[in-house]
Design an enzyme around this catalytic site. Structure first.
Site, PDB file in Angstrom:
ATOM      1  CG  ASP A 139      -2.378   0.822   0.771  1.00  9.91           C
ATOM      2  OD1 ASP A 139      -2.315   1.145  -0.198  1.00  9.91           O
ATOM      3  OD2 ASP A 139      -2.644   1.668   2.046  1.00  9.91           O
ATOM      4  CE1 TYR A 141       0.001   8.172   4.167  1.00  6.75           C
ATOM      5  CE2 TYR A 141       2.131   9.095   4.208  1.00  6.75           C
ATOM      6  CZ  TYR A 141       0.877   9.561   5.223  1.00  6.75           C
ATOM      7  OH  TYR A 141       0.358  10.315   6.581  1.00  6.75           O
ATOM      8  CG  HIS A 146      -4.253  10.166   3.119  1.00  8.94           C
ATOM      9  ND1 HIS A 146      -5.096  10.731   4.151  1.00  8.94           N
ATOM     10  CD2 HIS A 146      -4.090   9.301   3.408  1.00  8.94           C
ATOM     11  CE1 HIS A 146      -5.445   9.749   4.842  1.00  8.94           C
ATOM     12  NE2 HIS A 146      -4.031   9.138   4.032  1.00  8.94           N
ATOM     13  NE  ARG A 155       5.028  13.431  11.032  1.00  6.25           N
ATOM     14  CZ  ARG A 155       4.273  12.543  10.056  1.00  6.25           C
ATOM     15  NH1 ARG A 155       4.342  11.663  11.138  1.00  6.25           N
ATOM     16  NH2 ARG A 155       3.571  12.986   8.892  1.00  6.25           N
ATOM     17  CD  GLU A 211      -5.989   4.545   4.453  1.00  5.92           C
ATOM     18  OE1 GLU A 211      -5.342   3.584   4.195  1.00  5.92           O
ATOM     19  OE2 GLU A 211      -5.833   5.697   5.830  1.00  5.92           O
ATOM     20  CD  GLU A 213      -5.861   2.759   0.004  1.00 10.75           C
ATOM     21  OE1 GLU A 213      -4.987   2.217  -0.505  1.00 10.75           O
ATOM     22  OE2 GLU A 213      -5.884   2.790   1.720  1.00 10.75           O
ATOM     23  CG  ASP A 245      -5.359   0.727   4.041  1.00 10.70           C
ATOM     24  OD1 ASP A 245      -5.357  -0.999   4.169  1.00 10.70           O
ATOM     25  OD2 ASP A 245      -4.629   0.691   4.153  1.00 10.70           O
ATOM     26  NE  ARG A 249      -7.411   6.393   9.787  1.00 12.16           N
ATOM     27  CZ  ARG A 249      -7.022   6.403   8.481  1.00 12.16           C
ATOM     28  NH1 ARG A 249      -5.504   5.538   8.801  1.00 12.16           N
ATOM     29  NH2 ARG A 249      -7.440   6.151   7.950  1.00 12.16           N
ATOM     30  CD  GLN A 252      -2.444   4.763  10.515  1.00  8.54           C
ATOM     31  OE1 GLN A 252      -3.588   4.503  10.764  1.00  8.54           O
ATOM     32  NE2 GLN A 252      -2.330   5.794   9.537  1.00  8.54           N
ATOM     33  CE1 TYR A 256       2.767   8.167  13.878  1.00 12.04           C
ATOM     34  CE2 TYR A 256       3.696   7.701  11.816  1.00 12.04           C
ATOM     35  CZ  TYR A 256       3.284   8.424  13.067  1.00 12.04           C
ATOM     36  OH  TYR A 256       3.672  10.017  13.891  1.00 12.04           O
ATOM     37  CE  LYS A 265      -3.302   2.136   7.600  1.00 10.86           C
ATOM     38  NZ  LYS A 265      -3.987   3.193   6.974  1.00 10.86           N
ATOM     39  CB  THR A 269      -7.296  -4.982   2.373  1.00 14.62           C
ATOM     40  OG1 THR A 269      -6.215  -4.477   3.467  1.00 14.62           O
ATOM     41  CG2 THR A 269      -7.379  -3.936   1.704  1.00 14.62           C
ATOM     42  CB  THR A 369      -6.626   7.896   2.091  1.00 15.32           C
ATOM     43  OG1 THR A 369      -6.486   6.540   3.136  1.00 15.32           O
ATOM     44  CG2 THR A 369      -7.705   8.322   1.628  1.00 15.32           C
ATOM     45  CD  GLU A 383      -8.034  12.880   4.045  1.00 16.67           C
ATOM     46  OE1 GLU A 383      -6.905  14.187   3.693  1.00 16.67           O
ATOM     47  OE2 GLU A 383      -7.010  11.581   4.196  1.00 16.67           O
TER      48      GLU A 383
HETATM   49 MN    MN Z   1      -4.413   2.490   3.460  1.00 14.96          MN
END
Ligand code: MN
Length: 441
Positions: A139, A141, A146, A155, A211, A213, A245, A249, A252, A256, A265, A269, A369, A383
């Site tokens: 997968d 990004y 996104h 962050r 997500e 995708e 996906d 959260r 994650q 992560y 994840k 899927t 995403t 989001e």
């Molecule tokens: Mn994804």
């Protein structure tokens, strides 16, 4: 483009000429289906509200009779992998042949009620399976919007990491938990931190998300140690599917760093059942994205003058269990377009194999995403609700920050343009079930 894309082309399968169908004769996507319990899966091609049985066509000498035996064997196989391995010339020949068989002016199957009954299965009677055995799934990004949105939540001082515009960021996913549209999704358990500074706990995931995708299906692969140059990407890519996906959260956020997503994840899927060939999408291809003047230039191995995107509109809807019980239509949550992506499928494939990492027929990699600039185009709840700050309201009056048990997420996609027949992708749906009460044996 060729005659198979001709918008004036019509089929004797009347439902394929319906302007609203996902599967006109210009589409001809491949899937894997069974009719009854215990049947061996067969490769099928969607046409209107029917599935054309490739195994049966080959057995009757109606498909591939002039082709090499390996083409017939691949079309009669119980999975799509051998067909994917055949490569672009054979894909094209088979597509031309299928398009001819189904053309309104071709007698043959059209006028033979017995053969028609054997070779065409109403789609509502077909059980769909994952079309191919997926050895490896990756997968990416690839949406700048996104990545910037998510980065600014996780962050705030440093949303977009310095590598992001230089290489397509990705992670190796789990092929073992890929499922086909309609398969239920069990809410996972996970280790999370309830509030910053608190001790970690283990329990049902609370911040379950989808997500939106787009996934790409690999045809002929590359040997270990050999790269796929970007300008050869088209010959290694068969087609496109829709993908959800599913993401945890809260897991994650805690797990992560430093190595990226893991258990957040790997539990499920969802893929749509049909692989839409790139050849069917040619009328909707657009030049690859233009970089902003102050963006870093692509390195040579990621540069291709003929690179392309696809003008593919995507929607996400949610329906609660209560909405389905009361016959209430799903609530539209977002509408995006694949053309908003920063990295192309060719760049992702070239980068993935740039080390000599082998791809095999049936491997899948996905875009990440799909999000655009507008709030309504954001492709996940994290989001869309901005981490739960702006909940969405469903048609039954209930609010969602993240997914609840019983919620169904419905993803759909289509390509539409003046002067071309509309191409659809079929459903990419899944219902969230409650976490298992006990650990299954
Ligand atoms: Mn994804």
């Amino acid at each position: 483009m060729n005659t198979t894309n001709d918008p004036a082309r019509r089929s004797w399968v009347e439902s394929a000429n319906d302007p609203g169908t996902d599967f006109p004769i210009q589409n001809l996507p491949f899937g894997l289906f069974t009719r009854g319990e215990g049947d061996t899966p067969r490769i099928g091609v969607a046409i209107g509200d029917q599935v054309l049985d490739c195994h049966e066509l080959v057995a009757r000498g109606l498909l591939g009779s002039d082709a090499p035996a390996r083409v017939r064997d691949a079309l009669g196989a119980p999975r799509l992998n051998d067909f994917l391995a055949l490569g672009r010339d054979h894909w094209h020949e088979v597509r031309v042949e299928l398009s001819a068989i189904l053309h309104e002016d071709t007698p043959g199957l059209r006028d033979d009620a017995g053969a028609r009954a054997a070779c065409l299965v109403p789609r509502e009677l077909a059980t769909m399976h994952l079309p191919m055995e997926v050895g490896d799934y990756t997968d990416f990004y690839a949406s700048l919007h996104h990545a910037t949105n998510i980065g600014s939540m996780f962050r705030p001082d440093n949303p977009l990491l310095p590598n992001w515009k230089n290489l397509p960021v990705g992670y190796h996913g789990r092929a073992s938990s890929l499922v086909v549209s309609g398969a239920p999704i069990t809410r996972p358990m996970g280790q999370t931190v309830p509030a910053d500074g608190a001790d970690p706990v283990f329990g049902p995931v609370k911040l379950l998300d989808y997500e939106l995708e787009v996934a790409f299906v690999v045809g002929p692969g590359n040997e270990l140690g050999r790269r796929i140059p970007i300008e050869e990407a088209r010959t290694h890519l068969f087609g496109v599917m829709l993908m959800n996906d599913w993401s945890a959260r809260d897991v994650q956020k805690w797990e992560y760093q430093p190595l990226g997503p893991f258990n957040a994840k790997n539990f499920a899927t969802t893929l749509s059942p049909w692989v839409v060939p790139l050849e069917a999408l040619e009328p909707f291809m657009i030049p690859g994205p233009r970089r902003a003047d102050d963006d870093p230039a692509n390195l040579d191995y990621l540069t291709w003058a003929d690179d392309f995107g696809v003008d593919l509109t995507l929607t996400v809807e949610i329906s609660s269990a209560r909405m389905r019980e009361t016959g209430t239509a799903p609530t539209l949550v977002s509408t995006g377009n694949y053309s908003d992506m920063y990295w192309t499928m060719s760049q992702m494939l070239a980068h993935h194999t740039s080390t000599g990492c082998p791809m095999n027929p049936g491997d899948v990699f996905a875009s990440g995403t799909v999000s655009g600039v507008e709030e309504s185009t954001r492709g996940c709840l994290l989001e869309r609700t901005w981490r739960g700050q702006n909940p969405i309201t469903l048609a039954d009056g209930t609010e969602r920050k993240f997914l609840q048990d019983g919620d169904e997420v419905l993803i759909s996609g289509c390509c539409e343009r003046e002067g071309a027949r509309r191409i659809g992708f079929g459903p990419c749906n899944g219902v969230v079930l409650p976490v298992h009460e006990t650990v299954p044996a």
